[in-house]
Design an enzyme around this catalytic site. Structure first.
Site, PDB file in Angstrom:
ATOM      1  N   HIS A  16       0.945  -1.271   0.119  1.00  6.69           N
ATOM      2  CA  HIS A  16       0.156  -0.251  -0.054  1.00  6.69           C
ATOM      3  C   HIS A  16       0.840   1.115   0.105  1.00  6.69           C
ATOM      4  O   HIS A  16       0.671   2.006  -0.648  1.00  6.69           O
ATOM      5  CB  HIS A  16      -0.704   0.251   1.313  1.00  6.69           C
ATOM      6  CG  HIS A  16      -1.796  -1.049   1.333  1.00  6.69           C
ATOM      7  ND1 HIS A  16      -2.104  -1.881   2.460  1.00  6.69           N
ATOM      8  CD2 HIS A  16      -2.910  -1.439   0.607  1.00  6.69           C
ATOM      9  CE1 HIS A  16      -3.076  -2.879   2.220  1.00  6.69           C
ATOM     10  NE2 HIS A  16      -3.588  -2.481   1.065  1.00  6.69           N
ATOM     11  N   LYS A  40     -18.165  -5.927   7.748  1.00  8.57           N
ATOM     12  CA  LYS A  40     -16.802  -6.616   7.737  1.00  8.57           C
ATOM     13  C   LYS A  40     -16.108  -6.522   8.859  1.00  8.57           C
ATOM     14  O   LYS A  40     -15.613  -5.165   9.240  1.00  8.57           O
ATOM     15  CB  LYS A  40     -16.129  -6.240   6.329  1.00  8.57           C
ATOM     16  CG  LYS A  40     -15.042  -7.405   5.980  1.00  8.57           C
ATOM     17  CD  LYS A  40     -14.584  -6.703   4.535  1.00  8.57           C
ATOM     18  CE  LYS A  40     -12.899  -7.009   4.298  1.00  8.57           C
ATOM     19  NZ  LYS A  40     -12.535  -6.405   3.277  1.00  8.57           N
ATOM     20  N   ARG A  89      -2.103  -6.583  -8.152  1.00  9.40           N
ATOM     21  CA  ARG A  89      -0.961  -7.526  -7.669  1.00  9.40           C
ATOM     22  C   ARG A  89      -0.916  -8.704  -9.031  1.00  9.40           C
ATOM     23  O   ARG A  89       0.219  -8.677  -9.391  1.00  9.40           O
ATOM     24  CB  ARG A  89      -1.063  -8.011  -6.403  1.00  9.40           C
ATOM     25  CG  ARG A  89      -0.852  -7.176  -5.327  1.00  9.40           C
ATOM     26  CD  ARG A  89      -1.189  -7.559  -4.060  1.00  9.40           C
ATOM     27  NE  ARG A  89      -2.837  -7.507  -3.971  1.00  9.40           N
ATOM     28  CZ  ARG A  89      -3.491  -7.692  -2.948  1.00  9.40           C
ATOM     29  NH1 ARG A  89      -2.971  -7.605  -1.899  1.00  9.40           N
ATOM     30  NH2 ARG A  89      -4.580  -7.413  -3.055  1.00  9.40           N
ATOM     31  N   SER A 127      -2.863  -7.708   3.365  1.00  9.88           N
ATOM     32  CA  SER A 127      -2.939  -7.540   4.666  1.00  9.88           C
ATOM     33  C   SER A 127      -3.415  -8.988   5.410  1.00  9.88           C
ATOM     34  O   SER A 127      -2.788  -9.089   6.470  1.00  9.88           O
ATOM     35  CB  SER A 127      -4.127  -6.699   5.013  1.00  9.88           C
ATOM     36  OG  SER A 127      -4.152  -5.275   4.517  1.00  9.88           O
TER      37      SER A 127
HETATM   38  P1  ADP Z   1      -9.844  -3.773  -0.088  1.00  9.88           P
HETATM   39  O1  ADP Z   1     -10.513  -4.272   0.838  1.00  9.88           O
HETATM   40  O2  ADP Z   1     -10.571  -2.383  -0.927  1.00  9.88           O
HETATM   41  O3  ADP Z   1      -9.523  -4.454  -1.338  1.00  9.88           O
HETATM   42  P2  ADP Z   1      -6.973  -3.378   0.514  1.00  9.88           P
HETATM   43  O4  ADP Z   1      -6.753  -2.483   1.569  1.00  9.88           O
HETATM   44  O5  ADP Z   1      -6.864  -4.638   0.621  1.00  9.88           O
HETATM   45  O6  ADP Z   1      -8.663  -2.725   0.381  1.00  9.88           O
HETATM   46  O7  ADP Z   1      -6.425  -2.879  -0.717  1.00  9.88           O
HETATM   47  C1  ADP Z   1      -6.444  -1.513  -1.393  1.00  9.88           C
HETATM   48  C2  ADP Z   1      -5.872  -1.444  -2.692  1.00  9.88           C
HETATM   49  O8  ADP Z   1      -4.433  -1.570  -2.701  1.00  9.88           O
HETATM   50  C3  ADP Z   1      -6.389  -2.371  -3.592  1.00  9.88           C
HETATM   51  O9  ADP Z   1      -6.348  -1.970  -4.951  1.00  9.88           O
HETATM   52  C4  ADP Z   1      -5.377  -3.658  -3.712  1.00  9.88           C
HETATM   53  O10 ADP Z   1      -5.086  -4.232  -4.874  1.00  9.88           O
HETATM   54  C5  ADP Z   1      -4.097  -2.702  -3.396  1.00  9.88           C
HETATM   55  N1  ADP Z   1      -3.092  -3.499  -2.890  1.00  9.88           N
HETATM   56  C6  ADP Z   1      -2.900  -3.974  -1.718  1.00  9.88           C
HETATM   57  N2  ADP Z   1      -2.112  -4.795  -1.605  1.00  9.88           N
HETATM   58  C7  ADP Z   1      -0.934  -4.446  -2.680  1.00  9.88           C
HETATM   59  C8  ADP Z   1       0.481  -4.438  -3.236  1.00  9.88           C
HETATM   60  N3  ADP Z   1       1.209  -5.295  -2.398  1.00  9.88           N
HETATM   61  N4  ADP Z   1       0.944  -4.086  -4.177  1.00  9.88           N
HETATM   62  C9  ADP Z   1      -0.032  -3.299  -4.729  1.00  9.88           C
HETATM   63  N5  ADP Z   1      -1.182  -2.844  -4.604  1.00  9.88           N
HETATM   64  C10 ADP Z   1      -1.860  -3.498  -3.515  1.00  9.88           C
END
Ligand code: ADP
Length: 159
Positions: A16, A40, A89, A127
């Site tokens: 992130h 959630k 990803r 996460s």
């Molecule tokens: P959500 O629950 O909305 O998917 P996340 O916190 O899991 O929220 O992810 C937010 C955004 O960050 C999403 O677009 C996800 O694809 C991107 N993201 C998460 N991890 C990575 C990573 N390792 N590299 C690039 N983008 C990421």
């Protein structure tokens, strides 16, 4: 330009953070929008996730944080952003992200979703993966900022 980067960030990872840094370089401003989703159950409260992100992004010029409930396009409108930023990803992200991007366009044509591809060395990071490793006492300091690593260690040591 101002981008909205919405997500759960439960918790924020280096994946992130990398997207936020690159987004700020590309667009100038990135508003990190932390989702409060009562449906959630999150590991960290909304307030804690905001504190974690604030700590991790304090030196990134152009990054700011808001929280939101409900539709991303409404959050985009109320924060006056120009576009929505999301990360990709792998192919597994693509189908879901494309559906969300189309849904958002169907609700409001003002917002394009721009995707940034993950850095290769962050491509495995999510996460949930970090939490899984933390739960079993594995090394997580290469996955999340130190402040968040301590939070994760504390939360799983209590269980
Ligand atoms: P959500 O629950 O909305 O998917 P996340 O916190 O899991 O929220 O992810 C937010 C955004 O960050 C999403 O677009 C996800 O694809 C991107 N993201 C998460 N991890 C990575 C990573 N390792 N590299 C690039 N983008 C990421």
């Amino acid at each position: 330009m101002k981008a909205l980067y919405p997500g759960s960030f439960d918790p924020l990872t280096f994946g992130h953070l990398d997207l936020i840094e690159r987004g700020c370089k590309l667009f100038g401003e990135v508003v990190i929008a932390v989702l409060e989703n009562p449906a959630k159950k999150s590991t960290f409260t909304l307030d804690r996730r905001i504190i974690q992100i604030a700590n991790a992004t304090k030196d990134i010029k152009g990054a700011s944080i808001v929280s939101f409930k409900g539709l991303t396009v409404n959050c985009a409108k109320s924060n006056n952003v120009d576009l929505i930023l999301r990360g990709l990803r792998a192919m597994s992200d693509f189908e879901y992200e494309l559906q969300i991007a189309h849904t958002n366009r169907s609700l409001d044509l003002n917002y394009e979703t721009i995707f940034l591809a993950t850095e290769t060395h962050h491509s495995y990071l999510s996460s949930s993966v970090v939490k899984e490793v933390a739960r079993f006492g594995g090394e997580i300091r290469h996955m999340v900022p130190e402040f968040i690593a301590i939070d994760l260690i504390n939360i799983y040591n209590k269980i």
